[in-house]
Write a protein that holds these residues in place. Structure first.
Motif, PDB file in Angstrom:
ATOM      1  N   GLU A 146       0.836  -1.201   0.000  1.00 14.29           N
ATOM      2  CA  GLU A 146       0.000   0.000   0.000  1.00 14.29           C
ATOM      3  C   GLU A 146       0.870   1.250   0.000  1.00 14.29           C
ATOM      4  O   GLU A 146       0.598   2.232  -0.725  1.00 14.29           O
ATOM      5  CB  GLU A 146      -0.919   0.008   1.223  1.00 14.29           C
ATOM      6  N   ALA A 147       1.912   1.215   0.816  1.00 15.43           N
ATOM      7  CA  ALA A 147       2.829   2.357   0.896  1.00 15.43           C
ATOM      8  C   ALA A 147       3.589   2.540  -0.413  1.00 15.43           C
ATOM      9  O   ALA A 147       3.778   3.663  -0.889  1.00 15.43           O
ATOM     10  CB  ALA A 147       3.804   2.170   2.055  1.00 15.43           C
ATOM     11  N   GLU A 148       4.032   1.422  -1.003  1.00 14.47           N
ATOM     12  CA  GLU A 148       4.769   1.495  -2.261  1.00 14.47           C
ATOM     13  C   GLU A 148       3.894   2.074  -3.380  1.00 14.47           C
ATOM     14  O   GLU A 148       4.367   2.811  -4.245  1.00 14.47           O
ATOM     15  CB  GLU A 148       5.273   0.105  -2.653  1.00 14.47           C
ATOM     16  N   LYS A 149       2.617   1.711  -3.379  1.00 15.65           N
ATOM     17  CA  LYS A 149       1.676   2.211  -4.384  1.00 15.65           C
ATOM     18  C   LYS A 149       1.434   3.719  -4.227  1.00 15.65           C
ATOM     19  O   LYS A 149       1.267   4.443  -5.212  1.00 15.65           O
ATOM     20  CB  LYS A 149       0.362   1.445  -4.266  1.00 15.65           C
ATOM     21  N   GLU A 150       1.428   4.194  -2.976  1.00 17.45           N
ATOM     22  CA  GLU A 150       1.131   5.590  -2.689  1.00 17.45           C
ATOM     23  C   GLU A 150       2.338   6.502  -2.873  1.00 17.45           C
ATOM     24  O   GLU A 150       2.196   7.713  -3.113  1.00 17.45           O
ATOM     25  CB  GLU A 150       0.620   5.700  -1.252  1.00 17.45           C
ATOM     26  N   LEU A 151       3.548   5.936  -2.776  1.00 16.90           N
ATOM     27  CA  LEU A 151       4.786   6.719  -2.815  1.00 16.90           C
ATOM     28  C   LEU A 151       4.893   7.629  -4.047  1.00 16.90           C
ATOM     29  O   LEU A 151       5.094   8.853  -3.901  1.00 16.90           O
ATOM     30  CB  LEU A 151       6.000   5.794  -2.723  1.00 16.90           C
ATOM     31  N   PRO A 152       4.771   7.113  -5.287  1.00 14.69           N
ATOM     32  CA  PRO A 152       4.908   8.014  -6.455  1.00 14.69           C
ATOM     33  C   PRO A 152       3.834   9.099  -6.513  1.00 14.69           C
ATOM     34  O   PRO A 152       4.088  10.204  -7.003  1.00 14.69           O
ATOM     35  CB  PRO A 152       4.802   7.053  -7.655  1.00 14.69           C
ATOM     36  N   LYS A 153       2.634   8.796  -6.022  1.00 15.30           N
ATOM     37  CA  LYS A 153       1.561   9.793  -6.007  1.00 15.30           C
ATOM     38  C   LYS A 153       1.917  10.956  -5.089  1.00 15.30           C
ATOM     39  O   LYS A 153       1.715  12.127  -5.431  1.00 15.30           O
ATOM     40  CB  LYS A 153       0.245   9.164  -5.547  1.00 15.30           C
ATOM     41  N   LEU A 154       2.445  10.612  -3.909  1.00 13.70           N
ATOM     42  CA  LEU A 154       2.802  11.663  -2.948  1.00 13.70           C
ATOM     43  C   LEU A 154       3.961  12.518  -3.442  1.00 13.70           C
ATOM     44  O   LEU A 154       3.980  13.732  -3.242  1.00 13.70           O
ATOM     45  CB  LEU A 154       3.151  11.024  -1.596  1.00 13.70           C
ATOM     46  N   ILE A 155       4.929  11.874  -4.097  1.00 18.66           N
ATOM     47  CA  ILE A 155       6.053  12.629  -4.656  1.00 18.66           C
ATOM     48  C   ILE A 155       5.544  13.629  -5.698  1.00 18.66           C
ATOM     49  O   ILE A 155       5.944  14.802  -5.715  1.00 18.66           O
ATOM     50  CB  ILE A 155       7.103  11.682  -5.278  1.00 18.66           C
ATOM     51  N   GLN A 156       4.627  13.172  -6.544  1.00 21.93           N
ATOM     52  CA  GLN A 156       4.059  14.052  -7.568  1.00 21.93           C
ATOM     53  C   GLN A 156       3.287  15.217  -6.949  1.00 21.93           C
ATOM     54  O   GLN A 156       3.406  16.368  -7.389  1.00 21.93           O
ATOM     55  CB  GLN A 156       3.145  13.261  -8.495  1.00 21.93           C
ATOM     56  N   GLN A 157       2.500  14.934  -5.910  1.00 25.44           N
ATOM     57  CA  GLN A 157       1.730  15.979  -5.238  1.00 25.44           C
ATOM     58  C   GLN A 157       2.641  17.012  -4.589  1.00 25.44           C
ATOM     59  O   GLN A 157       2.361  18.219  -4.618  1.00 25.44           O
ATOM     60  CB  GLN A 157       0.802  15.365  -4.193  1.00 25.44           C
ATOM     61  N   LEU A 158       3.749  16.555  -4.006  1.00 26.01           N
ATOM     62  CA  LEU A 158       4.701  17.481  -3.403  1.00 26.01           C
ATOM     63  C   LEU A 158       5.348  18.366  -4.461  1.00 26.01           C
ATOM     64  O   LEU A 158       5.509  19.576  -4.285  1.00 26.01           O
ATOM     65  CB  LEU A 158       5.775  16.709  -2.647  1.00 26.01           C
ATOM     66  N   GLU A 159       5.706  17.784  -5.587  1.00 31.96           N
ATOM     67  CA  GLU A 159       6.357  18.551  -6.645  1.00 31.96           C
ATOM     68  C   GLU A 159       5.417  19.574  -7.272  1.00 31.96           C
ATOM     69  O   GLU A 159       5.837  20.655  -7.692  1.00 31.96           O
ATOM     70  CB  GLU A 159       6.884  17.589  -7.722  1.00 31.96           C
ATOM     71  N   LEU A 160       4.115  19.245  -7.314  1.00 28.62           N
ATOM     72  CA  LEU A 160       3.124  20.161  -7.881  1.00 28.62           C
ATOM     73  C   LEU A 160       2.623  21.189  -6.871  1.00 28.62           C
ATOM     74  O   LEU A 160       1.881  22.106  -7.211  1.00 28.62           O
ATOM     75  CB  LEU A 160       1.926  19.365  -8.432  1.00 28.62           C
ATOM     76  N   GLY A 161       3.017  21.024  -5.603  1.00 31.49           N
ATOM     77  CA  GLY A 161       2.578  21.965  -4.575  1.00 31.49           C
ATOM     78  C   GLY A 161       1.179  21.689  -4.051  1.00 31.49           C
ATOM     79  O   GLY A 161       0.596  22.501  -3.340  1.00 31.49           O
ATOM     80  N   GLU A 162       0.621  20.513  -4.389  1.00 32.88           N
ATOM     81  CA  GLU A 162      -0.724  20.170  -3.919  1.00 32.88           C
ATOM     82  C   GLU A 162      -0.709  19.813  -2.441  1.00 32.88           C
ATOM     83  O   GLU A 162      -1.693  19.972  -1.731  1.00 32.88           O
ATOM     84  CB  GLU A 162      -1.284  19.012  -4.745  1.00 32.88           C
ATOM     85  N   ILE A 163       0.407  19.309  -1.974  1.00 39.35           N
ATOM     86  CA  ILE A 163       0.656  19.182  -0.540  1.00 39.35           C
ATOM     87  C   ILE A 163       2.023  19.784  -0.302  1.00 39.35           C
ATOM     88  O   ILE A 163       2.843  19.889  -1.220  1.00 39.35           O
ATOM     89  CB  ILE A 163       0.603  17.716  -0.046  1.00 39.35           C
ATOM     90  N   VAL A 164       2.279  20.209   0.912  1.00 37.70           N
ATOM     91  CA  VAL A 164       3.516  20.942   1.165  1.00 37.70           C
ATOM     92  C   VAL A 164       4.323  20.312   2.276  1.00 37.70           C
ATOM     93  O   VAL A 164       3.792  19.652   3.170  1.00 37.70           O
ATOM     94  CB  VAL A 164       3.209  22.417   1.545  1.00 37.70           C
ATOM     95  N   ALA A 165       5.620  20.520   2.156  1.00 40.88           N
ATOM     96  CA  ALA A 165       6.516  20.082   3.217  1.00 40.88           C
ATOM     97  C   ALA A 165       6.500  21.117   4.317  1.00 40.88           C
ATOM     98  O   ALA A 165       6.771  22.286   4.079  1.00 40.88           O
ATOM     99  CB  ALA A 165       7.935  19.938   2.661  1.00 40.88           C
ATOM    100  N   SER A 166       6.111  20.758   5.513  1.00 38.66           N
ATOM    101  CA  SER A 166       5.844  21.769   6.531  1.00 38.66           C
ATOM    102  C   SER A 166       6.712  21.658   7.769  1.00 38.66           C
ATOM    103  O   SER A 166       7.199  20.589   8.111  1.00 38.66           O
ATOM    104  CB  SER A 166       4.379  21.670   6.956  1.00 38.66           C
ATOM    105  N   GLU A 167       6.863  22.809   8.401  1.00 35.54           N
ATOM    106  CA  GLU A 167       7.420  22.870   9.741  1.00 35.54           C
ATOM    107  C   GLU A 167       6.249  23.058  10.683  1.00 35.54           C
ATOM    108  O   GLU A 167       5.367  23.877  10.439  1.00 35.54           O
ATOM    109  CB  GLU A 167       8.411  24.036   9.856  1.00 35.54           C
ATOM    110  N   ASN A 168       6.216  22.316  11.744  1.00 33.63           N
ATOM    111  CA  ASN A 168       5.043  22.275  12.609  1.00 33.63           C
ATOM    112  C   ASN A 168       5.071  23.410  13.630  1.00 33.63           C
ATOM    113  O   ASN A 168       5.636  23.283  14.711  1.00 33.63           O
ATOM    114  CB  ASN A 168       4.987  20.916  13.321  1.00 33.63           C
TER     115      ASN A 168
END
Length: 378
Positions: free
Chosen positions: A39-61
């Motif tokens: 499940e994690a392996e399947k989701e990995l490329p999707k999350l990388i793409q979303q991060l690169e497109l700015g749809e989700i962001v790398a955050s400081e809490n």
């Protein structure tokens, strides 16, 4: 970006490398809670793409309040003190008390919508609401690294502000005002504001080395502005930080203005020679008898007195700028030229501000076209 899967207890997590900070330390973003490795392996490329497109962001809490403090600190270094005070007041009085408790990555679009609705409930004017909207949207747009979603304003439109009627003088009022103005000792800064459309701070901060009298060109490069803190040198200071990037501009002068400036310069040099070392030589076009800058309160006194003596209607000093633009547009000068003289960021600002003139300009254009075509037919 690269990522890998890591097992933590009975669960699997996705770990994505998102780069390094300014010290070279590697930064990672974790996505946890997967029951199976596949499940994690399947989701990995999707999350990388979303991060690169700015749809989700790398955050400081951090909390939104802490983020706003960081944002204000950055703004303080990049804008004039007057603009910073404007940002700070709205942030501390409205934005931070309402949204500050949330973690940045927990702020949602409905929080923004609810906050903006609350401003209406408080009875704040539409103009104030719009100021707050712009400050908040600007802060959020710069906060991707802190987990702020760039789409938080997707469901919230900017408050619509009723168009404020601008004040200006017509040609007759300008002539009456000038007749009284030239009797004043410090007429030049007020005259330049009217003839060039410069802001008050720009006029009071104008240096002689910014004017080419032979080429009849004036460069706006400096202004007089209020200080953050009062010190032994007074409440104001000269700075080369202007309101916007387009505020740095050149303005062509007419021959009469150049003639007045030459005479003004000659008289100023005579005063300087009389006191020599006691003259504070800031090379200012508009200066006191001792060479220091003229403060806004003092030039305003001259302005109000001249209005009273001339008998024209009372307008603000800033409305000299509106008068300049209005007269140019009524003369048929292209709005692009007016925009450049005023230093507006876009021609749309110029058109929106002076839309009251458009109907008259349309009528004049129609008449001119009609005369042209009728002349050809005859």
């Amino acid at each position: 970006m690269r990522g890998h899967i890591r097992k933590r207890g009975n669960k699997y997590s996705i770990v994505i490398d998102i780069g390094r900070d300014h010290l070279g330390k590697r930064k990672q973003k974790w996505f946890s809670g997967f029951d199976k490795k596949k499940e994690a392996e399947k989701e990995l490329p999707k999350l990388i793409q979303q991060l690169e497109l700015g749809e989700i962001v790398a955050s400081e809490n951090i909390t939104f309040a802490d983020y706003m403090e960081k944002w204000l600190e950055r703004k303080k270094k990049n804008v004039t003190y007057g603009t910073y005070r404007h940002y700070e007041a709205y942030s501390r009085n409205h934005i931070i008390p309402s949204l500050g408790k949330w973690q940045t990555n927990k702020v949602k679009d409905y929080h923004i919508a609810s906050f903006m609705d609350s401003l209406e409930d408080k009875g704040l004017s539409k103009r104030t609401q719009r100021h707050i909207y712009r400050i908040l949207s600007s802060a959020i747009a710069a906060g991707a690294q802190y987990g702020l979603n760039k789409n938080l304003f997707s469901k919230t439109d900017a408050p619509k502000v009723p168009k404020k009627k601008i004040e200006f003088w017509n040609e007759e009022e300008v002539q009456k005002f000038l007749e009284s103005l030239f009797e004043e000792k410090h007429y030049m800064p007020i005259y330049l504001a009217l003839i060039t459309g410069m802001r008050q701070g720009e006029v009071l901060g104008l240096r002689w080395d910014s004017i080419d009298l032979e080429q009849r060109i004036l460069s706006v490069q400096q202004q007089l502005k209020i200080k953050e803190q009062l010190d032994g040198r007074g409440r104001y200071e000269l700075t080369n930080v202007l309101k916007t990037p387009t505020s740095y501009r050149t303005i062509t002068l007419d021959e009469e203005t150049v003639s007045l400036l030459k005479r003004h310069k000659s008289e100023q040099e005579k005063r300087q020679n009389r006191i020599l070392s006691k003259y504070a030589d800031y090379n200012l076009v508009n200066a006191t008898d001792t060479g220091n800058y003229i403060t806004p309160p003092n030039i305003n006194k001259v302005f109000w007195r001249t209005i009273k003596n001339s008998g024209v209607k009372r307008i603000s000093f800033h409305s000299l700028r509106h008068t300049h633009a209005t007269l140019l547009l009524k003369m048929g000068i292209h709005p692009k030229v007016v925009q450049e003289r005023l230093g507006h960021a876009s021609i749309q600002i110029t058109l929106d501000t002076y839309s009251h003139l458009i109907p008259g300009m349309q009528s004049a254009a129609a008449e001119m076209l009609g005369q042209l075509f009728n002349k050809k037919r005859d």
